[in-house]
Motif scaffolding. Sequence first.
Motif, mmCIF file in Angstrom:
data_model
loop_
_atom_site.group_PDB
_atom_site.id
_atom_site.type_symbol
_atom_site.label_atom_id
_atom_site.label_comp_id
_atom_site.label_asym_id
_atom_site.label_seq_id
_atom_site.Cartn_x
_atom_site.Cartn_y
_atom_site.Cartn_z
ATOM 1 N N PHE A 227 -5.900 4.381 4.753
ATOM 2 C CA PHE A 227 -4.830 4.009 3.831
ATOM 3 C C PHE A 227 -4.918 4.850 2.559
ATOM 4 N N PHE A 228 -5.048 6.152 2.726
ATOM 5 C CA PHE A 228 -5.220 7.064 1.589
ATOM 6 C C PHE A 228 -4.030 7.036 0.634
ATOM 7 N N GLN A 229 -2.833 6.668 1.136
ATOM 8 C CA GLN A 229 -1.655 6.654 0.266
ATOM 9 C C GLN A 229 -1.785 5.644 -0.868
ATOM 10 N N PHE A 230 -2.695 4.687 -0.719
ATOM 11 C CA PHE A 230 -2.862 3.650 -1.731
ATOM 12 C C PHE A 230 -3.458 4.215 -3.015
ATOM 13 N N ASN A 231 -4.448 5.104 -2.903
ATOM 14 C CA ASN A 231 -5.119 5.611 -4.103
ATOM 15 C C ASN A 231 -4.883 7.099 -4.336
ATOM 16 N N GLN A 232 -4.096 7.760 -3.475
ATOM 17 C CA GLN A 232 -3.776 9.172 -3.665
ATOM 18 C C GLN A 232 -2.257 9.370 -3.607
ATOM 19 N N ALA A 233 -1.555 8.460 -4.246
ATOM 20 C CA ALA A 233 -0.098 8.422 -4.131
ATOM 21 C C ALA A 233 0.562 9.685 -4.665
ATOM 22 N N GLN A 234 0.078 10.214 -5.783
ATOM 23 C CA GLN A 234 0.692 11.397 -6.371
ATOM 24 C C GLN A 234 0.646 12.579 -5.409
ATOM 25 N N GLN A 235 -0.516 12.826 -4.808
ATOM 26 C CA GLN A 235 -0.658 13.956 -3.888
ATOM 27 C C GLN A 235 0.176 13.744 -2.633
ATOM 28 N N VAL A 236 0.200 12.518 -2.130
ATOM 29 C CA VAL A 236 0.969 12.223 -0.920
ATOM 30 C C VAL A 236 2.462 12.422 -1.177
ATOM 31 N N ALA A 237 2.957 11.874 -2.275
ATOM 32 C CA ALA A 237 4.373 11.999 -2.596
ATOM 33 C C ALA A 237 4.765 13.456 -2.812
ATOM 34 N N HIS A 238 3.895 14.214 -3.451
ATOM 35 C CA HIS A 238 4.182 15.625 -3.724
ATOM 36 C C HIS A 238 4.291 16.416 -2.418
ATOM 37 N N SER A 239 3.376 16.210 -1.505
ATOM 38 C CA SER A 239 3.399 16.960 -0.246
ATOM 39 C C SER A 239 4.608 16.579 0.608
ATOM 40 N N ILE A 240 4.960 15.288 0.632
ATOM 41 C CA ILE A 240 6.133 14.849 1.391
ATOM 42 C C ILE A 240 7.406 15.418 0.765
ATOM 43 N N SER A 241 7.503 15.350 -0.554
ATOM 44 C CA SER A 241 8.679 15.848 -1.248
ATOM 45 C C SER A 241 8.874 17.341 -1.004
ATOM 46 N N SER A 242 7.794 18.113 -1.087
ATOM 47 C CA SER A 242 7.881 19.555 -0.869
ATOM 48 C C SER A 242 8.351 19.869 0.543
ATOM 49 N N PHE A 243 7.875 19.107 1.497
ATOM 50 C CA PHE A 243 8.270 19.311 2.888
ATOM 51 C C PHE A 243 9.754 19.004 3.087
ATOM 52 N N LEU B 212 0.821 -1.209 0.000
ATOM 53 C CA LEU B 212 0.000 0.000 0.000
ATOM 54 C C LEU B 212 0.859 1.264 0.000
ATOM 55 N N ASN B 213 2.113 1.147 0.443
ATOM 56 C CA ASN B 213 3.034 2.286 0.481
ATOM 57 C C ASN B 213 3.936 2.348 -0.748
ATOM 58 N N LYS B 214 3.967 1.287 -1.507
ATOM 59 C CA LYS B 214 4.976 1.116 -2.544
ATOM 60 C C LYS B 214 4.930 2.209 -3.605
ATOM 61 N N ARG B 215 3.752 2.612 -4.027
ATOM 62 C CA ARG B 215 3.644 3.613 -5.081
ATOM 63 C C ARG B 215 4.208 4.959 -4.612
ATOM 64 N N VAL B 216 3.903 5.359 -3.380
ATOM 65 C CA VAL B 216 4.435 6.614 -2.853
ATOM 66 C C VAL B 216 5.956 6.550 -2.779
ATOM 67 N N ALA B 217 6.481 5.428 -2.303
ATOM 68 C CA ALA B 217 7.932 5.260 -2.204
ATOM 69 C C ALA B 217 8.586 5.355 -3.582
ATOM 70 N N GLN B 218 7.955 4.766 -4.590
ATOM 71 C CA GLN B 218 8.505 4.818 -5.943
ATOM 72 C C GLN B 218 8.537 6.253 -6.471
ATOM 73 N N LEU B 219 7.489 7.017 -6.206
ATOM 74 C CA LEU B 219 7.446 8.408 -6.654
ATOM 75 C C LEU B 219 8.501 9.248 -5.935
ATOM 76 N N LEU B 220 8.677 9.022 -4.643
ATOM 77 C CA LEU B 220 9.680 9.770 -3.879
ATOM 78 C C LEU B 220 11.098 9.426 -4.337
ATOM 79 N N SER B 221 11.277 8.208 -4.834
ATOM 80 C CA SER B 221 12.611 7.774 -5.256
ATOM 81 C C SER B 221 13.110 8.539 -6.481
ATOM 82 N N ARG B 222 12.247 9.291 -7.135
ATOM 83 C CA ARG B 222 12.682 10.112 -8.260
ATOM 84 C C ARG B 222 13.531 11.296 -7.792
ATOM 85 N N SER B 223 13.351 11.695 -6.527
ATOM 86 C CA SER B 223 14.076 12.854 -5.992
ATOM 87 C C SER B 223 14.997 12.510 -4.834
#
Length: 253
Positions: free
Chosen positions: A213-229, A18-29
């Motif tokens: 478990f919102f990170q499962f279906n809102q991965a783009q928004q979650v990754a963006h907010s974490i990355s910005s922080f 359920l966390n994998k997609r967010v982790a993959q998006l964060l791994s770009r930066s």
Amino acid sequence: MAESTILWIDLQPTLHCLNKRVAQLLSRSFLVQRWSFQHDLDESCTVDTVHKLLKTSLEEVSEPVHLIGHGISGTVACLFAEKYPRLVKSLTMLSVDTLSANHWSSHYLKMRSQQSCSRTAILTYLSSLLFPRSNQRANEIFPCLLAKCLDTEFLQGSIFNQAKIDNLRAPDMPTLVLNGNSDILLDSNCHERWFKTLKSGDRYLRMQKGRHFFQFNQAQQVAHSISSFIQMVPGLWFDQEININDFTFFARG
């Protein structure tokens, strides 16, 4: 280990999917690493045990890390950051309340003690509240994931961990709390409890229509907010590209 290293604390490996997609998006930066924990069925385990193992791992690296954790993993990460601040550069928690008892497992145990329904029926009902209604196949899998966690993994209130976990406060380093606006485990006063303990520069965000478990279906928004922080640590942050309509925003400072 690079300065911009994210360490995702994972005390429930079954739910890592359920966390994998967010982790993959964060791994770009960032360099994203996963610290996973699992113990034998008959092994006694406490939060202190987890902290000692995590401390040993982090003492082997040269720079503090950005800790991230969801649910009980976020709770344990917060307690660790307060205890060992020199090892943590920032802390991000998803679906975490200051009241440490607010986890899906404790909610399940309460329902189990009060209802005459079977375990399967309770887990099916609980899953419908915790997870997004994405598709039929996913809805069939979610109760099985939770059941496996109950049987084999670290859970507050389980046979593995009967000790009470202290309630939370924001540690010394920059802290981001990201919760779902429709999470049944977090009551309407959750953000007020966090607001009382968050420091200047810390952030609390609520995902609109987000469940536990919102990170499962809102991965783009979650990754963006974490990355910005993380990109603005240390100091305040605000990213104009974030769609403010996607969040309920609370800032202190």
